[in-house]
Write a protein that holds these residues in place. Structure first.
Motif, short mmCIF file in Angstrom:
data_model
loop_
_atom_site.label_atom_id
_atom_site.label_comp_id
_atom_site.label_asym_id
_atom_site.label_seq_id
_atom_site.Cartn_x
_atom_site.Cartn_y
_atom_site.Cartn_z
N LYS A 123 0.82 -1.22 0.00
CA LYS A 123 0.00 0.00 0.00
C LYS A 123 0.85 1.26 0.00
O LYS A 123 0.41 2.32 -0.43
CB LYS A 123 -0.96 -0.02 1.19
CG LYS A 123 -0.30 -0.03 2.55
CD LYS A 123 -1.32 -0.27 3.66
CE LYS A 123 -1.52 -1.74 3.93
NZ LYS A 123 -2.55 -2.05 4.91
N ASP A 148 -5.02 -5.78 -0.06
CA ASP A 148 -5.36 -5.36 1.29
C ASP A 148 -6.80 -5.81 1.57
O ASP A 148 -7.68 -5.60 0.73
CB ASP A 148 -5.24 -3.83 1.36
CG ASP A 148 -4.81 -3.36 2.74
OD1 ASP A 148 -4.85 -4.16 3.67
OD2 ASP A 148 -4.44 -2.18 2.85
N SER A 149 -7.04 -6.44 2.72
CA SER A 149 -8.33 -7.11 2.92
C SER A 149 -9.52 -6.15 2.84
O SER A 149 -10.56 -6.49 2.28
CB SER A 149 -8.34 -7.84 4.26
OG SER A 149 -8.15 -6.94 5.30
N GLU A 150 -9.33 -4.94 3.37
CA GLU A 150 -10.44 -3.96 3.34
C GLU A 150 -10.78 -3.56 1.90
O GLU A 150 -11.94 -3.44 1.53
CB GLU A 150 -10.07 -2.70 4.13
CG GLU A 150 -9.87 -2.91 5.63
CD GLU A 150 -8.54 -3.55 5.99
OE1 GLU A 150 -7.72 -3.82 5.06
OE2 GLU A 150 -8.31 -3.81 7.18
N ASN A 215 -1.80 2.42 9.80
CA ASN A 215 -2.26 1.48 8.77
C ASN A 215 -3.66 1.89 8.28
O ASN A 215 -3.93 1.86 7.08
CB ASN A 215 -2.26 0.05 9.32
CG ASN A 215 -2.64 -0.95 8.24
OD1 ASN A 215 -2.07 -0.94 7.16
ND2 ASN A 215 -3.63 -1.79 8.52
N GLU A 219 -4.80 3.20 4.69
CA GLU A 219 -5.91 2.55 3.98
C GLU A 219 -6.98 3.54 3.54
O GLU A 219 -7.66 3.32 2.53
CB GLU A 219 -6.50 1.43 4.85
CG GLU A 219 -5.52 0.27 4.96
CD GLU A 219 -6.01 -0.90 5.80
OE1 GLU A 219 -5.30 -1.91 5.86
OE2 GLU A 219 -7.11 -0.80 6.40
#
Ligand code: NDP
Ligand code: MG
Length: 380
Positions: A123, A148-150, A215, A219
């Motif tokens: 990221k 990235d999971s989100e 983080n 994000e």
């Protein structure tokens, strides 16, 4: 057969990517493996997956890797330049970009120029490159598939919604190990305390970013860039169970969520198989494991990094590169016990205050802003 290049193959995301390749040998093969300095694991991976090209960033490990792979038909390179210019040495269909930190920026930039699709875990590339990198990807028609999971969750919620506007993105967060703590407690945090994440097992740098909530700040920037929304449309929401991986609200008020156990297997694999879904060996979700899901707002007075990140993307230009560089310098200084946990946001705020933003930075501008910020704020 999709030919995969894994950058950061020895890390948390990299090794999980190889687990997926191992599980679907009919679907994927490994063309390129790139690591930082873990020669032992890189050699093991190369012997197992038999890639065409292997790169180790740490040049002092070149001989060890080359000797170990001598009997194989594998090209071995070393040094950061070889990592950055991997596209000159190798051909493949999809890059899984899982290098940690700023070192991932140039490989991402050059991969976009080489017009290769990227499954992006790094990221920091987006944080540093900001709108420049997204514009470059659009100009070169390069898909950036979120790992990235989100962002994978948001991307999944957006499937089939092409004609519908996003009203809000509800970006979930576990809250990290210090959820509910006050600023006084934060003064006492040690690296050992910060490295214990309640729900995710990840590399050290992102684990510290998760403890400061930088983080989440990164994000927010990532969501603004990937999904072309305003910062105000991205609302972080704490879901301590890490079961809702993020949500999208549309104009009619409807909210879609993507859920599951906290695991990176699904987001990594979805980026690799998109638009298809392939089976995994994961345990089926049991709601009895989670009799209650809870939600909270982020305490931004205690977790200052979230607003610093929002400020950086609002200012835009080179400011997000400063945010990233100052954060990186501060995180490693904290891990090396040179500063306190609460000095991390202080250093970042100072670096941002003292920066004269370049509004439309070039790649070279961003490289030099990063270097200057590191030089000025590194703790000797
Ligand atoms: P790790 O620290 O576990 O792994 C980092 C990888 O990058 C290692 O393979 C390391 O090699 C390699 N590397 C480091 N420096 C260089 C370099 N200069 N050149 C080439 N390779 C290098 O990190 P994670 O896997 O946890 O994270 C990777 C990225 O994915 C980060 O950007 C992170 O924010 C993101 N991410 C991670 C998640 C996770 O669950 N882990 C979730 C979402 C995003 P070596 O070990 O050999 O030195
Ligand atoms: Mg995440």
């Amino acid at each position: 057969m999709k030919r995969i290049a894994v950058l950061g193959s020895t890390g948390s995301i990299g090794t999980q990517t190889l687990d997926i390749v191992r599980r679907h040998p009919d679907m994927f093969c490994i063309e390129v493996l790139v690591a930082g300095s873990n020669s032992e694991l890189l050699i093991k991976q190369a012997l197992e997956f038999n890639p065409n090209t292997v790169v180790i960033a740490d040049s002092s490990k070149y001989k060890e890797v080359a000797d170990a792979l001598q009997s194989k038909d594998i090209k071995v390179f070393s040094g950061q330049e070889s990592v950055n210019h991997i596209n000159d040495a190798a051909d493949y269909d999809l890059m899984v970009q899982a290098i940690v930190g700023f070192s991932g920026f140039e490989p991402t930039y050059r991969t976009i120029l080489a017009k290769k699709p990227i499954a992006l875990a790094n990221k920091e590339s987006l944080v540093v490159g900001g709108r420049m990198i997204m514009q470059l990807a659009a100009d070169n028609h390069v898909p950036i598939l979120p790992v990235d999971s989100e962002h994978s969750a948001i991307f999944q919620c957006l499937q089939g919604e092409h004609y519908n506007k996003i009203s809000r993105i509800l970006l979930t967060a576990s809250g990290g190990p210090f959820r509910g703590k006050n600023p006084d407690f934060m003064e006492t945090v040690t690296p050992e305390m910060a490295l214990k994440h309640p729900t995710w097992k990840m590399g050290n740098k992102i684990t510290i970013d998760s403890a400061t909530l930088m983080n989440k700040g990164f994000e927010i920037i990532e969501a603004v860039l990937l999904f072309n929304v305003d910062v105000q449309q991205v609302e972080p929401v704490i879901n301590p169970q890490s079961v809702i991986h993020s949500m999208v609200e549309f104009e009619d008020g409807s909210i879609k969520a993507q859920m599951g156990y906290p695991t990176m297997t699904i987001p990594i694999q979805y980026a690799m198989t998109y638009p298809l879904r392939y089976p995994t060996l994961l345990k089926k979700f049991d709601f009895a494991d989670y009799p209650a899901l809870s939600f909270e707002k982020i305490d931004t007075d205690t977790f200052r990094c979230v607003n610093l990140a929002k400020e950086a993307i609002n200012i835009g230009g080179s400011m997000t590169a400063v945010l990233n560089a100052a954060n990186e310098v501060a995180v490693y200084a904290f891990l090396n016990r040179k500063i306190r946990f609460t000095d991390i946001p202080r250093i970042i705020a100072k670096a941002m205050n003292e920066h004269n933003t370049i509004s439309n930075p070039t790649f070279e501008d961003l490289i030099s802003v990063d270097a200057q910020t590191r030089e000025k704020y590194s703790i000797k």
